[in-house]
Design an enzyme around this catalytic site. Sequence first.
Site, PDB file in Angstrom:
ATOM      1  N   SER A 185       2.401   6.863   0.794  1.00  0.00           N
ATOM      2  CA  SER A 185       1.509   6.022   1.590  1.00  0.00           C
ATOM      3  C   SER A 185       0.114   6.169   1.006  1.00  0.00           C
ATOM      4  O   SER A 185      -0.463   7.253   1.044  1.00  0.00           O
ATOM      5  CB  SER A 185       1.528   6.430   3.067  1.00  0.00           C
ATOM      6  OG  SER A 185       0.597   5.679   3.805  1.00  0.00           O
ATOM      7  N   ARG A 186      -0.415   5.077   0.468  1.00  0.00           N
ATOM      8  CA  ARG A 186      -1.704   5.144  -0.221  1.00  0.00           C
ATOM      9  C   ARG A 186      -2.888   5.065   0.727  1.00  0.00           C
ATOM     10  O   ARG A 186      -4.024   5.236   0.300  1.00  0.00           O
ATOM     11  CB  ARG A 186      -1.778   4.022  -1.257  1.00  0.00           C
ATOM     12  CG  ARG A 186      -0.669   4.083  -2.293  1.00  0.00           C
ATOM     13  CD  ARG A 186      -0.854   3.033  -3.382  1.00  0.00           C
ATOM     14  NE  ARG A 186       0.277   3.064  -4.311  1.00  0.00           N
ATOM     15  CZ  ARG A 186       1.322   2.264  -4.244  1.00  0.00           C
ATOM     16  NH1 ARG A 186       1.368   1.350  -3.288  1.00  0.00           N
ATOM     17  NH2 ARG A 186       2.306   2.351  -5.109  1.00  0.00           N
ATOM     18  N   ILE A 187      -2.653   4.773   1.998  1.00  0.00           N
ATOM     19  CA  ILE A 187      -3.745   4.634   2.960  1.00  0.00           C
ATOM     20  C   ILE A 187      -3.578   5.556   4.150  1.00  0.00           C
ATOM     21  O   ILE A 187      -4.549   6.091   4.669  1.00  0.00           O
ATOM     22  CB  ILE A 187      -3.839   3.170   3.463  1.00  0.00           C
ATOM     23  CG1 ILE A 187      -4.316   2.250   2.348  1.00  0.00           C
ATOM     24  CG2 ILE A 187      -4.800   3.051   4.640  1.00  0.00           C
ATOM     25  CD1 ILE A 187      -4.427   0.798   2.746  1.00  0.00           C
TER      26      ILE A 187
ATOM     27  N   ASP B 194       0.818  -1.219   0.000  1.00  0.00           N
ATOM     28  CA  ASP B 194       0.000   0.000   0.000  1.00  0.00           C
ATOM     29  C   ASP B 194       0.851   1.268   0.000  1.00  0.00           C
ATOM     30  O   ASP B 194       0.369   2.334   0.393  1.00  0.00           O
ATOM     31  CB  ASP B 194      -0.911   0.014   1.235  1.00  0.00           C
ATOM     32  CG  ASP B 194      -1.784  -1.221   1.309  1.00  0.00           C
ATOM     33  OD1 ASP B 194      -2.353  -1.591   0.281  1.00  0.00           O
ATOM     34  OD2 ASP B 194      -1.887  -1.811   2.397  1.00  0.00           O
TER      35      ASP B 194
END
Length: 495
Positions: free
Chosen positions: A366-368, A341
């Site tokens: 950071s995709r989340i 992620d």
Amino acid sequence: MDRIDPPTPRLDRVAEHVERYRPAPRLSEQGRVLSVGDGIAWVGGLPSAAMDELLRFGDGSQGLVFHLGRDALGAIVLGADARLAAGAPVYTTGRRLELGVGDGLLGRVVDPLGRPLDGLPAPDPDQRRELDPLSPPLVARDFVNRPLHSGIKIVDALIPLGRGQRQLIIGDNGTGKSALALDMVLNQKGQGVLCVYVLIGQKRSATVGVIDLLRRQGALDYSTVVVAEGSDSPGLKYLAPFAGCAVAEHWLWRGRDTLVVYDDLSTHARAYRELSLLLRRPPGREAYPGDIFYLHSRLLERSTRLAPGHGGGSLTALPLVETEQGEIAAYIPTNLISITDGQIYLDRHLFSAGFLPAIDITRSVSRIGGQAQHPRIKQEAGRMKLDYLQFLELETFTRFGSKLDAGMEDKIRKGRILREILKQERLAPVAAESQLAWMMAYQAGLFGTPDPAAIRRTLDRLALALRDTPLRLDDDHTAWNRWLANLFPGGKDSA
């Protein structure tokens, strides 16, 4: 008259088993070892054996079915005895490889089979879990919306993590990947997060150093270390991350928050390649087998946050992968980037320049984590990463000697201040409240000069003030502003 003690529960179970026992014919298969070497045994005569099934050799040792061939099957030998040789009998068990898990493993150092490596008695498990089960189903998962505070300023501010996230740590050898992961583990003290640190193929000196550091910092109280040393067989190195994940999954399904560090998956991939070549599987790109992507995807897919109806626990994964000369487009790194992620990229040029931790913001994402950030920290961080990236571009542009207007010069000054703030020594985690404090001070312009000494004095002043007047992240904005105004009554001039 002698007192007769009531039967123990164990005797009750034995009596119940004897009562229910009925004699009946049993069928079992017996094969024989065709050849053995390099931790691999070729076995013939077991037509019903299945993949990942445990085999029992005549000398008492065990094997794990790893390859099914037309005339023979290949098995990973687990703890082979010197007496194991060609011609030895082999029996199927109908069972899969399991590991004892539970709170008894906290503070312990074990190998991938659960055997103690710290000189203490074998841990007392709460239950046994398979090393490689299916990942949690989609209906059991929930959104990642709770922060995992790393204690690293540049991570918590610009690349935030959430509980249940899979965040890759990538970089060349010697850039501080393990140090960064260890600092994150140390910061979980008192945070209610149980940690598992998996060491795959490391030198014994490096393994001892990690264990000693965790023990000195009091982190072993909430951690388990799973070790497959560099001198171990490729089979144990292959099983190590799955064993560490199984240990953490026990707590995950009991509603606990867990963190697993895989150090590192480059070595794990090489061990899997070695096993595959020994078992004569067709090689593919860079001699890796065709299922190398599935190997890591099924491991990391077990990292998640569970829905409240399934306990609400979380398993956060920090896989480490090594690059060569900064080449992130290599086979294994690109595979892991596509699975995880986001990634934290450590750059050797930044490391050489003394910017520690040597995290390259331009390649890290950071995709989340932004969705899991605490609202107060998210509010203060705001456009900080975008502004910092713009500063890096402007700074590169100024090297050509171009004259800048006042607005551009102010952006460069603020960027240099932020870069100094983000520098951090090892073993010096910063609490979430201190993170919010320096962000508010930075946004208010209380760091007036890029001078490193002045910035350190301001950071120390904020930390001491928080110690004297403790505040929490959930305190309202007015309380934090009042605290900051009392600390710097003259605003920028008193900083």
